[in-house]
Enzyme design. Structure first.
Site, mmCIF file in Angstrom:
data_model
loop_
_atom_site.group_PDB
_atom_site.id
_atom_site.type_symbol
_atom_site.label_atom_id
_atom_site.label_comp_id
_atom_site.label_asym_id
_atom_site.label_seq_id
_atom_site.Cartn_x
_atom_site.Cartn_y
_atom_site.Cartn_z
ATOM 1 N N HIS A 1 -2.776 18.285 41.502
ATOM 2 C CA HIS A 1 -1.330 18.077 41.395
ATOM 3 C C HIS A 1 -0.809 17.426 42.659
ATOM 4 O O HIS A 1 -1.476 17.387 43.699
ATOM 5 C CB HIS A 1 -0.599 19.406 41.154
ATOM 6 C CG HIS A 1 -0.506 20.286 42.367
ATOM 7 N ND1 HIS A 1 -1.594 20.956 42.891
ATOM 8 C CD2 HIS A 1 0.545 20.586 43.180
ATOM 9 C CE1 HIS A 1 -1.225 21.640 43.965
ATOM 10 N NE2 HIS A 1 0.062 21.430 44.162
ATOM 11 N N CYS B 1 -2.167 25.429 34.932
ATOM 12 C CA CYS B 1 -2.947 25.209 33.720
ATOM 13 C C CYS B 1 -2.037 25.347 32.496
ATOM 14 O O CYS B 1 -0.959 25.943 32.585
ATOM 15 C CB CYS B 1 -4.092 26.226 33.647
ATOM 16 S SG CYS B 1 -5.445 25.894 34.802
#
Length: 368
Positions: free
Chosen positions: A196, A77
């Site tokens: 991701h 993040c």
């Protein structure tokens, strides 16, 4: 849909490279890295298995990598004033950075190569330093979304990042193959839930790719044609395993699919790797890929665990024989059942598929 991205490179506090791929120009990416991390000690090596002509990566330092942290401690993040993360910025579009726990590394500890056994002569114990590069690709700053829910414009930016990294990593000394991929779902073994993917730059050609190149070479010698182009044309003519089509892309379930749900996305034009795609192909890809991923989720009405990886040409071997395609497959075979690689698959390499490829294609066509 063509991504016009601004690429900015910085160095993290521990020396690793990080790249921002921004969709808007002029964003200030000078914020320094405040995460005080010691440089990771890497000591990976590759060992040659002469019985099957295959390299194996040994990376014991990865035992200490981050494993399923709570959302409040996610390292992917954006950083906040009271919690620095892998990404120094307070927001981002797409970010690529060197993995802190790499399986392969261009910055091995001094002397590691000297510790390996002699690979000359007739010794069966061939070992080499695990030279290469492993990168993490963060698709979005939004922790709670998934690739299937990205905007097409963001997928275009990810494609631009994949292409950039394929080009740059292919130019590194010792790199023979570049593999960009995404793992999704704890069932697959994902240790970070933030959306991701990863990119591996291997110091050898992986065995699956090598086998496809050898097959393509034999077919070219015998017929003068590309075996991948033959399969694409035959599958479209047969129709039963076609999932969806577009003017420049075709998605099929392969005739001999190994996984319960497996789709190959081919550019219709013969191109070896991501760098060779033209503007029209890049323009069409985001919507096309998102449609396929949403079909995966629609089969059972839940987030499907999957692996998605670009099968592209090796850097030096058989480059023009390869035909780029994106392979997406799931180990889920029913709403509450997974496909496990048991005796036949793991020990002998013989896959047994529980779902007929034609049925899988039908379910994917009908999914919304």
């Amino acid at each position: 849909m063509m991504a016009r991205v601004t690429r900015t490179a910085i160095r993290l506090a521990d020396g690793r490279e990080l790249l921002y791929f921004d969709e808007k120009p002029g964003i200030d990416r000078s914020r320094p890295d405040r995460w005080d991390l010691a440089a990771t000690r890497t000591a990976s090596e590759i060992r040659y298995d002469m019985l099957v002509d295959q390299w194996v990566v040994i990376a014991s330092h990865r035992q200490t990598r981050t494993h399923l942290p709570p959302t409040t401690e996610c390292p992917l993040c954006p950083s906040t004033p009271d919690r620095p993360t892998e990404i120094p910025a307070d927001d981002y579009d797409v970010v690529v950075f060197e993995n802190r726990f790499p399986s392969l590394s261009h910055g091995l500890e001094p002397g590691v190569g000297d510790l390996l056994e002699d690979s000359t002569g007739d010794s069966p114990f061939v070992r080499r330093p695990g030279v290469g590069r492993c990168e993490v690709v963060c698709f979005t700053a939004d922790h709670d979304t998934s690739f299937a829910h990205l905007a097409p414009e963001r997928v275009a930016t990810v494609l631009a990042a994949w292409t950039d990294r394929t080009r740059e990593l292919s130019a590194l000394p010792g790199v023979e193959h570049v593999f960009a991929f995404e793992n999704r779902g704890e069932e697959i073994g994902v240790t970070l839930s933030h959306p991701h993917g990863q990119i591996y730059a291997y110091p050898f050609v992986p065995p699956r790719t090598m086998r496809m190149i050898a097959t393509a070479e034999r077919h070219r010698a015998a017929t003068g044609r590309c075996v991948f182009c033959l399969v694409i044309a035959a599958e479209e003519a047969a129709r039963v395993r076609v999932v969806t089509r577009a003017s420049r892309w075709l998605a099929i379930v392969p005739h001999a699919a190994r996984w319960p749900f497996e789709v190959h996305l081919y550019p219709r034009r013969h191109v070896p790797d991501l760098t060779a795609l033209d503007e029209a192909e890049r323009e069409e890809f985001p919507e096309f890929y998102l449609d396929v991923l949403r079909r995966f989720d629609g089969i059972f009405g839940t987030r499907m665990p999957y692996i998605a990886g670009w099968q592209q040409a090796p850097v030096h071997v058989g480059h023009n024989l390869a035909h780029l395609f994106l392979q997406v497959f799931s180990i889920r075979r029913a709403p509450t059942k997974l496909k496990y690689l048991a005796g036949s698959e793991s020990a002998m390499g013989v896959f047994i598929n529980d779902v007929a490829p034609e049925r899988a294609a039908e379910l994917l066509r009908d999914a919304h």
